[in-house]
Design a protein around this motif. Structure first.
Motif, PDB file in Angstrom:
ATOM      1  N   VAL A   1       0.814  -1.211   0.000  1.00 23.73           N
ATOM      2  CA  VAL A   1       0.000   0.000   0.000  1.00 23.73           C
ATOM      3  C   VAL A   1       0.851   1.266   0.000  1.00 23.73           C
ATOM      4  CG1 VAL A   1      -2.091  -0.936   1.031  1.00 23.73           C
ATOM      5  CG2 VAL A   1      -0.235  -0.079   2.501  1.00 23.73           C
ATOM      6  N   ALA A   2       2.176   1.069   0.098  1.00 31.11           N
ATOM      7  CA  ALA A   2       3.034   2.251   0.185  1.00 31.11           C
ATOM      8  C   ALA A   2       3.025   3.035  -1.127  1.00 31.11           C
ATOM      9  CB  ALA A   2       4.453   1.830   0.529  1.00 31.11           C
ATOM     10  N   GLU A   3       3.070   4.334  -0.999  1.00 31.74           N
ATOM     11  CA  GLU A   3       3.141   5.212  -2.175  1.00 31.74           C
ATOM     12  C   GLU A   3       4.573   5.701  -2.327  1.00 31.74           C
ATOM     13  OE1 GLU A   3       0.691   5.831  -4.165  1.00 31.74           O
ATOM     14  OE2 GLU A   3      -1.013   5.060  -3.001  1.00 31.74           O
ATOM     15  N   GLN A   4       5.032   5.749  -3.553  1.00 30.25           N
ATOM     16  CA  GLN A   4       6.387   6.221  -3.820  1.00 30.25           C
ATOM     17  C   GLN A   4       6.396   7.738  -3.984  1.00 30.25           C
ATOM     18  OE1 GLN A   4       9.008   3.870  -4.668  1.00 30.25           O
ATOM     19  NE2 GLN A   4       7.570   2.308  -3.950  1.00 30.25           N
ATOM     20  N   LEU A   5       7.423   8.315  -3.412  1.00 34.51           N
ATOM     21  CA  LEU A   5       7.606   9.745  -3.605  1.00 34.51           C
ATOM     22  C   LEU A   5       9.007   9.921  -4.166  1.00 34.51           C
ATOM     23  CD1 LEU A   5       5.996  12.271  -3.007  1.00 34.51           C
ATOM     24  CD2 LEU A   5       7.232  12.474  -0.862  1.00 34.51           C
ATOM     25  N   GLN A   6       9.107  10.499  -5.347  1.00 34.13           N
ATOM     26  CA  GLN A   6      10.432  10.613  -5.946  1.00 34.13           C
ATOM     27  C   GLN A   6      10.603  11.953  -6.657  1.00 34.13           C
ATOM     28  OE1 GLN A   6      11.740   7.112  -7.998  1.00 34.13           O
ATOM     29  NE2 GLN A   6      13.466   8.165  -8.979  1.00 34.13           N
ATOM     30  N   ILE A   7      11.604  12.694  -6.201  1.00 28.34           N
ATOM     31  CA  ILE A   7      11.926  13.980  -6.831  1.00 28.34           C
ATOM     32  C   ILE A   7      13.101  13.725  -7.758  1.00 28.34           C
ATOM     33  CG2 ILE A   7      12.497  16.414  -6.424  1.00 28.34           C
ATOM     34  CD1 ILE A   7      10.118  15.588  -4.803  1.00 28.34           C
ATOM     35  N   GLU A   8      12.952  14.141  -8.996  1.00 27.88           N
ATOM     36  CA  GLU A   8      14.024  13.878  -9.949  1.00 27.88           C
ATOM     37  C   GLU A   8      14.593  15.184 -10.497  1.00 27.88           C
ATOM     38  OE1 GLU A   8      14.117  10.465 -13.053  1.00 27.88           O
ATOM     39  OE2 GLU A   8      13.527  12.282 -14.137  1.00 27.88           O
ATOM     40  N   TYR A   9      15.893  15.354 -10.291  1.00 29.89           N
ATOM     41  CA  TYR A   9      16.599  16.492 -10.882  1.00 29.89           C
ATOM     42  C   TYR A   9      17.196  16.005 -12.183  1.00 29.89           C
ATOM     43  CZ  TYR A   9      16.438  19.210  -6.552  1.00 29.89           C
ATOM     44  OH  TYR A   9      16.025  19.928  -5.464  1.00 29.89           O
ATOM     45  N   SER A  10      16.976  16.733 -13.237  1.00 30.13           N
ATOM     46  CA  SER A  10      17.606  16.272 -14.465  1.00 30.13           C
ATOM     47  C   SER A  10      18.438  17.387 -15.092  1.00 30.13           C
ATOM     48  CB  SER A  10      16.541  15.659 -15.373  1.00 30.13           C
ATOM     49  OG  SER A  10      16.261  16.457 -16.442  1.00 30.13           O
ATOM     50  N   PHE A  11      19.552  16.975 -15.684  1.00 33.99           N
ATOM     51  CA  PHE A  11      20.591  17.920 -16.116  1.00 33.99           C
ATOM     52  C   PHE A  11      20.857  17.747 -17.602  1.00 33.99           C
ATOM     53  CE2 PHE A  11      21.004  16.841 -11.717  1.00 33.99           C
ATOM     54  CZ  PHE A  11      21.307  18.031 -11.075  1.00 33.99           C
ATOM     55  N   PRO A  12      20.112  18.426 -18.433  1.00 34.39           N
ATOM     56  CA  PRO A  12      20.209  18.171 -19.881  1.00 34.39           C
ATOM     57  C   PRO A  12      21.531  18.587 -20.526  1.00 34.39           C
ATOM     58  CG  PRO A  12      18.552  19.859 -19.402  1.00 34.39           C
ATOM     59  CD  PRO A  12      19.097  19.413 -18.094  1.00 34.39           C
ATOM     60  N   PHE A  13      22.224  19.563 -19.988  1.00 32.26           N
ATOM     61  CA  PHE A  13      23.458  20.011 -20.656  1.00 32.26           C
ATOM     62  C   PHE A  13      24.702  19.381 -20.033  1.00 32.26           C
ATOM     63  CE2 PHE A  13      20.425  23.365 -21.601  1.00 32.26           C
ATOM     64  CZ  PHE A  13      20.599  23.510 -22.959  1.00 32.26           C
ATOM     65  N   THR A  14      24.816  19.516 -18.731  1.00 30.42           N
ATOM     66  CA  THR A  14      25.984  18.942 -18.083  1.00 30.42           C
ATOM     67  C   THR A  14      25.665  18.663 -16.631  1.00 30.42           C
ATOM     68  OG1 THR A  14      28.341  19.240 -17.708  1.00 30.42           O
ATOM     69  CG2 THR A  14      26.997  21.167 -17.367  1.00 30.42           C
ATOM     70  N   PHE A  15      26.317  17.632 -16.105  1.00 24.82           N
ATOM     71  CA  PHE A  15      26.140  17.299 -14.694  1.00 24.82           C
ATOM     72  C   PHE A  15      27.373  17.780 -13.953  1.00 24.82           C
ATOM     73  CE2 PHE A  15      26.425  14.402 -11.032  1.00 24.82           C
ATOM     74  CZ  PHE A  15      25.162  14.599 -10.492  1.00 24.82           C
ATOM     75  N   PRO A  16      27.189  18.569 -12.895  1.00 26.11           N
ATOM     76  CA  PRO A  16      28.370  19.108 -12.220  1.00 26.11           C
ATOM     77  C   PRO A  16      29.289  17.992 -11.738  1.00 26.11           C
ATOM     78  CG  PRO A  16      26.383  20.168 -11.415  1.00 26.11           C
ATOM     79  CD  PRO A  16      25.941  19.026 -12.273  1.00 26.11           C
ATOM     80  N   PRO A  17      30.555  18.023 -12.126  1.00 22.88           N
ATOM     81  CA  PRO A  17      31.468  16.970 -11.710  1.00 22.88           C
ATOM     82  C   PRO A  17      31.583  16.936 -10.191  1.00 22.88           C
ATOM     83  CG  PRO A  17      32.648  18.805 -12.741  1.00 22.88           C
ATOM     84  CD  PRO A  17      31.194  19.032 -12.972  1.00 22.88           C
ATOM     85  N   GLY A  18      31.551  15.708  -9.673  1.00 21.18           N
ATOM     86  CA  GLY A  18      31.711  15.541  -8.235  1.00 21.18           C
ATOM     87  C   GLY A  18      30.465  15.844  -7.432  1.00 21.18           C
ATOM     88  N   LEU A  19      29.390  16.195  -8.102  1.00 19.44           N
ATOM     89  CA  LEU A  19      28.193  16.601  -7.349  1.00 19.44           C
ATOM     90  C   LEU A  19      27.638  15.457  -6.489  1.00 19.44           C
ATOM     91  CD1 LEU A  19      26.114  18.918  -6.850  1.00 19.44           C
ATOM     92  CD2 LEU A  19      24.684  17.816  -8.557  1.00 19.44           C
ATOM     93  N   PHE A  20      27.599  14.266  -7.072  1.00 15.49           N
ATOM     94  CA  PHE A  20      27.003  13.161  -6.318  1.00 15.49           C
ATOM     95  C   PHE A  20      27.815  12.858  -5.061  1.00 15.49           C
ATOM     96  CE2 PHE A  20      26.303   8.548  -5.554  1.00 15.49           C
ATOM     97  CZ  PHE A  20      24.977   8.643  -5.173  1.00 15.49           C
ATOM     98  N   ALA A  21      29.142  12.847  -5.217  1.00 15.22           N
ATOM     99  CA  ALA A  21      30.009  12.555  -4.067  1.00 15.22           C
ATOM    100  C   ALA A  21      29.855  13.616  -2.981  1.00 15.22           C
ATOM    101  CB  ALA A  21      31.459  12.465  -4.518  1.00 15.22           C
ATOM    102  N   ARG A  22      29.836  14.867  -3.405  1.00 13.83           N
ATOM    103  CA  ARG A  22      29.728  15.920  -2.397  1.00 13.83           C
ATOM    104  C   ARG A  22      28.351  15.930  -1.752  1.00 13.83           C
ATOM    105  NH1 ARG A  22      31.197  21.520  -4.150  1.00 13.83           N
ATOM    106  NH2 ARG A  22      30.755  21.945  -1.974  1.00 13.83           N
ATOM    107  N   TYR A  23      27.340  15.653  -2.567  1.00 14.31           N
ATOM    108  CA  TYR A  23      25.981  15.594  -2.031  1.00 14.31           C
ATOM    109  C   TYR A  23      25.879  14.479  -0.996  1.00 14.31           C
ATOM    110  CZ  TYR A  23      20.905  15.393  -1.924  1.00 14.31           C
ATOM    111  OH  TYR A  23      19.603  15.403  -1.522  1.00 14.31           O
TER     112      TYR A  23
END
Ligand SMILES: Nc1nc2c(ncn2[C@@H]2O[C@H](COP(=O)(O)OP(=O)(O)O)[C@@H](O)[C@H]2O)c(=O)[nH]1
Ligand SMILES: [Mg+2]
Length: 1080
Positions: A876-898
């Motif tokens: 019965v659980a509902e999913q909640l998902q926020i999606e950031y999308s980066f069409p031109f470029t993804f900041p290098p190292g962003l995932f690690a720093r985040y």
């Protein structure tokens, strides 16, 4: 006096009062002032409202009264017997009453009366007989009545010297007026004249004339006849131009010409040599009227509200000037000579385009009235200018002590793929210089040109590129290996010269995106307006033709990428425009509209951001510069080229800026012992040095920003976590960072062994105190260390005591290690796995995790699975998902720093290379990064959680702080375009590979209202990207469900699309949109 400006009016009044005083000297006459007994209280205009006219009774025995004032009495008639009772009356004041005609009694007083004031009454006509009787009259005031005409008899008052008929309804003046040959003052302003009355030209004695506020539409050529006129008022008379005869008015001393649509003055205007006051405000002058410059006697000059763009330097010829008003023009700069006007007391400059005040402006020390606001001032800074001339003087005095552009310095960043040739290029560029200037006292490190060392990681060196001009580059060699991606962005700052290095020998068109395109995107995302030039190395390994073709290809592909990006952004901006064109009501009522439900405010923000992105493109200097590091001539050419770019005033205006002495002192202080040795200074340490340099706190900030941008130190004023630090010791900071990002097992091991070798003398923490370890112990230790290195490179894990070994040279005092680890955490490079928040670890070893080293593809999934199982209701659980999308470029190292940034918000985390499972309290959260797959699937970063529908707020509560942390990090990338969507929970539940994203880019939203309105259901249409807006908006009222267009008409509860309360930091509320041009 048509001037609408109170300031002008004030001056005008001063003049007028002075004139009045001169002619109002009365002899000691016997005076009587009468007020109506029991009349209306108060005075002035109010009395006009009294319903009943009051009665006035004359006292007895007033036969010898010479001056009678009956003003302010609301009278309609004079008291009975007035004429006969006052045999000696000379002056009669009837102003501010209610007379509709001149009382006949006045005629009886005729033979003695010299002054009559009937102003501010209701006269609509003057009785001809009464006027004729006033034969002795010298002064007559009829202003502020309703006279449509004047009787011809007025011309017979041969003694008349002053006549005021202003503020009436006169369309003509009687011809007889020309007979008033004794008239000195005439006010006919604010009437209904349609031309200059020619009768006046006969009035040879006239000294003061006011014809303002009539629609004269020009002046007669023979106005020169008014030879005696000293004061002439022509405000708001629709003159348009002045006849040349005007310049013959040789007696003129004050001239009001404001509000006349004048664009120029006649050339001979300079003949008006007696002019002291000239008002030309509110006209249409585009150029400063040069004809007035020879008027050396001018004391007051008003040129407010024209369209002037500059002020001639000859203005200094107006040496007697006391007052100069130039406000509300378009003046861009003032001439240096303006400081010679040392007598100035009023200087009004507000509302212009002035950026810089002339040197020595402080010399204008007599200026008491000073208005400068609404100018884009930078030098002296706005705040200084606002404080007044003494402050400007102090600032400029300080500036005068600084040598002009003492040390022009530019930050130069070498970027590019691994093995592009950055390091060799740096050596070659800088070393030739050193050799070329032998014995020049150059303190820079010199390298053997033959054997460049293996990559040390990021390096900073200073290069005196032009000793004669003292131009220095601070060269940042940003190592190309991917492992440095996390820390590289820290070094990208505005105002620097970016050199993108490409290996031409290995370049092929297909490699453009990885070797050039992606670097440009990154720089642009971080420093939107950066100056970039492309250098192609290994030219010696390419044929002539090959070289040309490759350079051309790079050039062409850059242009294509730029065009593609700009077009993409324009398209997106157009969608916002279209959405804005509909009003919000309409947009919310038609679910098919783009940006459905997004507020105007959010749309305008988004539009502003697109506009900003479009206006702040990289400045790429073409063409590609090919060079062979083996050819000294080519190297010299490249050197010259870089120098000429740096010297270019329009590209790097700052290099030519004169700096305050205090800024230089501040810089020197930072690099003096003992603080020079410290790894970094706190903001307060820096502020203290600033005070020593004479910089107050408010000015420190700009000085530090300057030092940051010119490459001398690192100071992240916009980072909440780092702005308390000033990193002045770049070499040490970079040494430390390189330790963790070299990713070389043998180097790491070497460092560790080196670290342990000196141990034993004291610190009991890790190794036993032994003078010389046995070979067996040595081996054991080496094996152990090897194990740590492996764990680090595979999982990013290191215990604190091993980190201490790695950082050995930098850890002197016991607390140093702790401080360093805290710094690494603040920079988002690692987090402590087992340290309870805010508490010290008691005894046990602290372990640190460097997320950029995590290699396992997926995190241990138990956490997540357990979560749902424990809840026991995953179905019965509902999913909640926020999606950031980066069409031109993804900041290098962003995932690690985040990944580090969220650590304080989560518990029980489990990290994978691309995913993090964790809990916020008891609520599970997942953060995942999905790298781009081609053009159709951009990089995405999503934050997800789940809960049952009634408890969905717990899921929102779990992810909201994480969303806000991400938004904070993304603010470091002002040139980045990204979108934020909320994925459809129904699609997610169904396991759809391509869930719908609200408010949708492939479909649209339909809303089912609670009310009687039935839902519309139309086929989906393509919408522009966007939608993070929904997170920062309140839930729409009266809306229960939103339709997901992906699967027919499936309904999604509104609580799954809008957060319970809007998030604080909106994804597009970048403060950088209004970029600071402080140092640009
Ligand atoms: N033939 C030739 N070799 C070069 C040139 N520039 C760099 N190299 C070599 O290319 C390799 C990589 O250079 P390096 O400076 O370390 O690249 P980095 O990774 O960008 O710093 C080194 O072996 C250099 O000697 C060049 O212009 N011509
Ligand atoms: Mg290198």
């Amino acid at each position: 006096m048509a001037g609408k400006d109170s300031g002008h009016l004030k001056t005008v009044r001063l003049w007028r009062d002075a004139a009045l005083r001169a002619r109002k000297l009365r002899t000691n006459l016997r005076q009587l002032t009468l007020s109506a007994a029991g009349g209306c209280p108060g005075a002035g205009a109010e009395q006009l409202d009294c319903p009943e006219a009051p009665q006035l009774v004359l006292p007895a025995n007033i036969g010898d009264i010479e001056v009678l004032n009956l003003g302010n009495n609301g009278l309609e008639e004079v008291p009975d017997g007035l004429g006969s009772a006052l045999g000696s009356l000379r002056v009669l004041v009837l102003r501010r009453n209610r007379f509709a005609r001149l009382p006949p009694a006045v005629a009886e007083l005729g033979q003695h009366l010299t002054e009559l004031d009937v102003s501010h009454n209701r006269l609509t006509a003057l009785g001809a007989e009464v006027v004729s009787a006033l034969r002795e009259l010298r002064k007559l005031n009829l202003s502020h009545n309703q006279l449509p005409a004047l009787p011809a008899q007025l011309g017979a008052l041969a003694h008349l010297e002053e006549l005021d008929v202003s503020f009436n309804r006169l369309a003509h003046l009687p011809d007889s007026l020309s007979c008033l040959f004794r008239l000195r003052t005439l006010d006919v302003d604010h009437n209904r004249l349609t031309a200059f009355p020619r009768q006046l030209l006969q009035l040879a004695a006239l000294e003061e004339l006011d014809v303002s506020g009539n629609r004269l539409r020009g002046l007669p050529e023979d106005i020169s006849a008014l030879r005696a006129v000293k004061i002439l008022w022509l405000s708001g008379a629709e003159l348009g131009t002045l006849p040349s005869g005007f310049c013959e008015l040789a007696s003129l001393e004050s001239l009001m010409l404001d509000n006349n649509g004048l664009q120029a003055l006649p050339a001979q205007f300079s003949r008006l040599q007696r002019l002291k006051m000239l008002n030309l405000s509110s006209n249409l002058f585009e150029e400063f009227p040069a004809a007035l410059l020879p008027l050396a006697g001018l004391e007051e000059l008003y040129l407010s509200r024209n369209q002037l763009t500059s002020v001639p330097s000859l203005i200094s010829g107006l040496g007697r000037l006391l007052t100069l008003w130039l406000d509300n023009n378009r003046i861009r700069y003032l001439p240096d000579s303006i400081v010679e006007l040392t007598g100035l007391e009023e200087l009004v400059l507000q509302g212009n385009q002035i950026a810089v005040l002339p040197d020595n402006f402080g010399q204008l020390s007599r200026v008491g009235l000073w208005k400068i606001k609404d100018n884009p001032l930078i030098q002296p800074p706005y705040e200084v200018c606002m404080k007044g001339i003494p402050y400007i003087a102090a600032y400029q005095k300080e500036l005068a002590h600084s040598q002009p552009a003492v040390q022009p310095r530019l930050k130069l960043l070498l970027m590019g793929h691994k093995a592009a040739g950055k390091t060799l290029l740096r050596h070659c560029l800088t070393e030739e210089r050193v050799e070329g200037h032998q014995g020049g006292g150059d303190k820079e490190k010199s390298y053997p040109p033959s054997a460049p060392p293996v990559s040390k990681g990021i390096e900073v060196t200073s290069w005196t590129a032009d000793a004669s001009r003292g131009l220095r580059f601070i060269v940042y060699d940003l190592a190309g290996d991917e492992s440095y991606e996390v820390i590289q962005p820290f070094f990208l700052s505005p105002g620097a010269l970016y050199v993108l290095v490409v290996n031409l020998a290995t370049y092929e068109p297909a490699r453009f995106p990885t070797t050039v395109g992606s670097f440009l995107h990154r720089v642009g995302a971080r420093v939107p307006h950066a100056v970039v030039c492309i250098v192609g190395t290994h030219a010696d390994l390419c044929g002539e033709r090959e070289l040309e073709e490759k350079c051309l290809d790079i050039h062409r592909q850059i242009a294509l990428q730029e065009k593609h990006d700009a077009e993409g952004l324009s398209r997106l901006a157009r969608v916002v425009d279209e959405a804005l064109a509909r009003d919000f009501e309409l947009r919310s009522a038609s679910p098919h509209a783009a940006y459905y439900g997004v507020s105007d405010k959010n749309l305008r923000r988004r539009k502003a951001h697109f506009q900003y992105l479009l206006n702040h493109r990289l400045q790429i200097l073409s063409p590609v510069l090919p060079v062979s590091c083996r050819d000294p001539r080519q190297l010299q050419r490249l050197r010259d080229k870089l120098l000429s770019v740096a010297e270019h005033r329009e590209i790097f205006p700052n290099l030519h800026r004169v700096l305050p002495r205090s800024w230089q002192v501040l810089e020197e202080l930072h690099f003096q012992p003992p603080q020079a040795q410290r790894l970094w200074l706190s903001w307060w340490d820096s502020a203290r040095l600033g005070l020593q340099a004479g910089l107050t706190e408010d000015r420190l900030q700009s000085a530090l920003s300057y030092l940051h941008e010119s490459g001398k130190l690192l100071y992240f004023e916009d980072s909440p976590a780092l702005k308390e630090h000033v990193f002045h010791n770049l070499t040490r900071l970079i040494d430390i960072l390189n330790v963790f990002f070299q990713r070389d097992p043998s180097l790491l091991l070497h460092k560790l062994l080196l670290g342990t070798s000196g141990e034993g003398e004291g610190e009991g923490e890790s190794a036993p105190a032994m003078a010389t370890p046995t070979p067996g112990q040595e081996l054991l230790r080496a094996t152990q260390l090897h194990h740590y290195v492996e764990g680090f490179l595979l999982h990013g894990l290191l215990p604190a005591h091993v980190i201490r070994l790695l950082l050995k040279p930098h850890v002197q005092a016991p607390q140093d290690l702790q401080l360093l680890l805290e710094l690494l955490e603040k920079m988002g490079l690692c987090y402590c796995l087992n340290k309870p928040k805010g508490k010290p670890l008691n005894g046990s070893t602290a372990w640190y995790k460097f997320p950029c080293y995590v290699q396992n593809e997926v995190p241990h999934a138990e956490a997540w699975i357990n979560g749902t199982n424990l809840a026991g209701q995953s179905f019965v659980a509902e999913q909640l998902q926020i999606e950031y999308s980066f069409p031109f470029t993804f900041p290098p190292g962003l995932f690690a720093r985040y990944s580090v940034q969220i650590n304080s918000h989560v518990v029980h985390r489990s990290d994978g290379k691309l995913q993090i499972f964790a809990y916020r309290g008891k609520v599970p959260v997942v953060v995942s990064y999905r790298p781009a797959k081609g053009v159709l699937q951009p990089d995405t970063l999503s934050i997800a959680s789940h809960a049952s529908l009634p408890n969905i707020w717990t899921a929102w509560q779990a992810i909201t702080p994480l969303v806000e942390e991400l938004n904070v990090l993304l603010q470091e990338w002002p040139g980045l375009h990204y979108t934020v969507h909320i994925l459809c929970s129904k699609c997610l539940k169904r396991g759809s590979p391509n869930p719908h994203a609200f408010p949708g880019h492939h479909g649209c939203l339909l809303v089912v209202y609670n009310g009687p309105k039935s839902s519309l259901d139309l086929p989906g249409m393509r919408l522009g990207r966007g939608g993070g807006e929904l997170l920062s908006q309140p839930r729409p009222e009266g809306v229960a469900e939103i339709i997901c267009p992906k699967n027919g008409s499936e309904r999604v509860n509104v609580a799954l699309v809008y957060p319970p309360t809007p998030t604080v930091i909106s994804p597009c509320s970048k403060k950088n949109v209004g970029e600071k041009h402080r140092n640009q």
